[in-house]
Design a protein around this motif. Structure first.
Motif, PDB file in Angstrom:
ATOM      1  N   HIS A 124     -28.821 -78.352  10.432  1.00  0.00           N
ATOM      2  CA  HIS A 124     -30.089 -78.565   9.730  1.00  0.00           C
ATOM      3  C   HIS A 124     -30.278 -80.045   9.413  1.00  0.00           C
ATOM      4  O   HIS A 124     -31.368 -80.599   9.630  1.00  0.00           O
ATOM      5  CB  HIS A 124     -30.113 -77.724   8.452  1.00  0.00           C
ATOM      6  CG  HIS A 124     -31.450 -77.684   7.791  1.00  0.00           C
ATOM      7  ND1 HIS A 124     -31.872 -78.674   6.949  1.00  0.00           N
ATOM      8  CD2 HIS A 124     -32.469 -76.790   7.869  1.00  0.00           C
ATOM      9  CE1 HIS A 124     -33.082 -78.390   6.518  1.00  0.00           C
ATOM     10  NE2 HIS A 124     -33.469 -77.245   7.063  1.00  0.00           N
ATOM     11  N   ALA A 125     -29.246 -80.692   8.911  1.00  0.00           N
ATOM     12  CA  ALA A 125     -29.340 -82.111   8.564  1.00  0.00           C
ATOM     13  C   ALA A 125     -29.575 -82.975   9.799  1.00  0.00           C
ATOM     14  O   ALA A 125     -30.431 -83.869   9.797  1.00  0.00           O
ATOM     15  CB  ALA A 125     -28.065 -82.562   7.841  1.00  0.00           C
ATOM     16  N   GLU A 137     -23.445 -73.032   1.684  1.00  0.00           N
ATOM     17  CA  GLU A 137     -23.423 -72.527   3.052  1.00  0.00           C
ATOM     18  C   GLU A 137     -22.632 -71.224   3.103  1.00  0.00           C
ATOM     19  O   GLU A 137     -21.490 -71.160   2.657  1.00  0.00           O
ATOM     20  CB  GLU A 137     -22.809 -73.549   4.001  1.00  0.00           C
ATOM     21  CG  GLU A 137     -22.835 -73.091   5.431  1.00  0.00           C
ATOM     22  CD  GLU A 137     -22.726 -74.226   6.426  1.00  0.00           C
ATOM     23  OE1 GLU A 137     -22.448 -73.923   7.586  1.00  0.00           O
ATOM     24  OE2 GLU A 137     -22.904 -75.389   6.053  1.00  0.00           O
ATOM     25  N   SER A 187     -31.108 -73.158  12.736  1.00  0.00           N
ATOM     26  CA  SER A 187     -30.037 -73.124  11.732  1.00  0.00           C
ATOM     27  C   SER A 187     -30.537 -72.517  10.428  1.00  0.00           C
ATOM     28  O   SER A 187     -29.820 -71.736   9.784  1.00  0.00           O
ATOM     29  CB  SER A 187     -29.476 -74.527  11.489  1.00  0.00           C
ATOM     30  OG  SER A 187     -30.466 -75.374  10.945  1.00  0.00           O
ATOM     31  N   HIS A 188     -31.758 -72.836  10.046  1.00  0.00           N
ATOM     32  CA  HIS A 188     -32.306 -72.324   8.797  1.00  0.00           C
ATOM     33  C   HIS A 188     -32.511 -70.812   8.867  1.00  0.00           C
ATOM     34  O   HIS A 188     -32.146 -70.079   7.938  1.00  0.00           O
ATOM     35  CB  HIS A 188     -33.636 -73.029   8.498  1.00  0.00           C
ATOM     36  CG  HIS A 188     -34.058 -72.954   7.085  1.00  0.00           C
ATOM     37  ND1 HIS A 188     -35.009 -72.073   6.655  1.00  0.00           N
ATOM     38  CD2 HIS A 188     -33.650 -73.647   5.989  1.00  0.00           C
ATOM     39  CE1 HIS A 188     -35.186 -72.224   5.356  1.00  0.00           C
ATOM     40  NE2 HIS A 188     -34.373 -73.174   4.925  1.00  0.00           N
ATOM     41  N   LYS A 225     -25.662 -76.089   7.791  1.00  0.00           N
ATOM     42  CA  LYS A 225     -26.214 -77.258   7.106  1.00  0.00           C
ATOM     43  C   LYS A 225     -26.057 -78.536   7.924  1.00  0.00           C
ATOM     44  O   LYS A 225     -26.919 -79.409   7.862  1.00  0.00           O
ATOM     45  CB  LYS A 225     -25.581 -77.389   5.723  1.00  0.00           C
ATOM     46  CG  LYS A 225     -26.075 -76.285   4.788  1.00  0.00           C
ATOM     47  CD  LYS A 225     -25.303 -76.171   3.505  1.00  0.00           C
ATOM     48  CE  LYS A 225     -25.403 -77.349   2.619  1.00  0.00           C
ATOM     49  NZ  LYS A 225     -24.787 -77.143   1.312  1.00  0.00           N
ATOM     50  N   THR A 276     -27.877 -75.637  -1.775  1.00  0.00           N
ATOM     51  CA  THR A 276     -27.617 -74.346  -1.147  1.00  0.00           C
ATOM     52  C   THR A 276     -26.170 -74.282  -0.688  1.00  0.00           C
ATOM     53  O   THR A 276     -25.685 -75.198  -0.029  1.00  0.00           O
ATOM     54  CB  THR A 276     -28.539 -74.144   0.076  1.00  0.00           C
ATOM     55  OG1 THR A 276     -29.884 -74.316  -0.333  1.00  0.00           O
ATOM     56  CG2 THR A 276     -28.360 -72.767   0.670  1.00  0.00           C
ATOM     57  N   LEU A 311     -29.989 -79.138   1.148  1.00  0.00           N
ATOM     58  CA  LEU A 311     -28.614 -79.368   1.589  1.00  0.00           C
ATOM     59  C   LEU A 311     -27.629 -79.416   0.429  1.00  0.00           C
ATOM     60  O   LEU A 311     -26.512 -78.900   0.535  1.00  0.00           O
ATOM     61  CB  LEU A 311     -28.530 -80.653   2.413  1.00  0.00           C
ATOM     62  CG  LEU A 311     -29.244 -80.617   3.769  1.00  0.00           C
ATOM     63  CD1 LEU A 311     -29.208 -81.988   4.426  1.00  0.00           C
ATOM     64  CD2 LEU A 311     -28.648 -79.565   4.674  1.00  0.00           C
ATOM     65  N   THR A 361     -33.248 -77.554  13.450  1.00  0.00           N
ATOM     66  CA  THR A 361     -33.530 -77.288  12.040  1.00  0.00           C
ATOM     67  C   THR A 361     -33.958 -75.844  11.827  1.00  0.00           C
ATOM     68  O   THR A 361     -33.440 -75.149  10.948  1.00  0.00           O
ATOM     69  CB  THR A 361     -34.635 -78.245  11.537  1.00  0.00           C
ATOM     70  OG1 THR A 361     -34.204 -79.581  11.746  1.00  0.00           O
ATOM     71  CG2 THR A 361     -34.924 -78.034  10.084  1.00  0.00           C
TER      72      THR A 361
END
Length: 174
Positions: A31-32, A164, A84-85, A28, A162, A159, A81
């Motif tokens: 991703h962020a 992690e 990681s996703h 996350k 979900t 974020l 992004t």
């Protein structure tokens, strides 16, 4: 030149992001951070050459360098992004059928997001009339900023909504 810089950055970052996520986990966070880079760089492309405005120049060389830099930043963020996703899918479940379902849902929502962009464009073009070049530029800025805003809302939902997964295969750095 602009597209080349983005593609080179994407190629290196995809490999680097995968390695760093494998070593340290924290999907996350990656991703962020990638989402922030995408939003900033995408808004910069449609906001014009910011350094050109700061320095009060319209140098085509400076514009090319700036847009190349923003394309590279966009692709760095996009790679972080996406890697990681997609990595998260493999850690959420070990069941291959569940992974297929998760990936299918991801692809379906990607298609919905793409179609939604057309809907936003249709609304913007229907409700704002373009008589000058500046009007057309404003239409595209509205489309870009609307999509960035909606995207940021869904990133926030992802974020905060979900959990992690624990990544049991993290390589410990000595």
């Amino acid at each position: 030149m602009v597209m080349l810089s983005g593609q080179v950055a994407d190629g290196f970052t995809t490999i680097l992001a995968g390695e760093l996520i494998d070593r340290f986990g924290h999907f996350k966070i990656w991703h962020a951070a990638g989402s922030v880079l995408v939003a900033v760089s995408f808004s910069s492309v449609f906001g014009g050459c910011i350094p050109c405005k700061i320095f009060g120049t319209s140098s085509s060389t400076l514009e090319t360098v700036c847009y190349s830099l923003f394309a590279a930043i966009f692709n760095v963020g996009w790679s972080a992004t996406q890697v990681s996703h997609m990595s998260m899918v493999n850690c959420i479940t070990l069941n291959s059928t569940s992974r297929v379902v998760l990936t299918s849902c991801r692809n379906a929502f990607t298609m919905i997001a793409n179609l939604s962009l057309y809907a936003v464009a249709l609304i913007v073009f229907a409700f704002t009339k373009a008589n000058t070049y500046a009007d057309v530029e404003n239409q595209y800025q509205w489309i870009a900023y609307s999509s960035i805003f909606v995207g940021c809302c869904f990133v926030g939902i992802f974020l905060f909504g979900t959990k992690e997964p624990r990544f049991p295969f993290v390589k410990k750095v000595s």
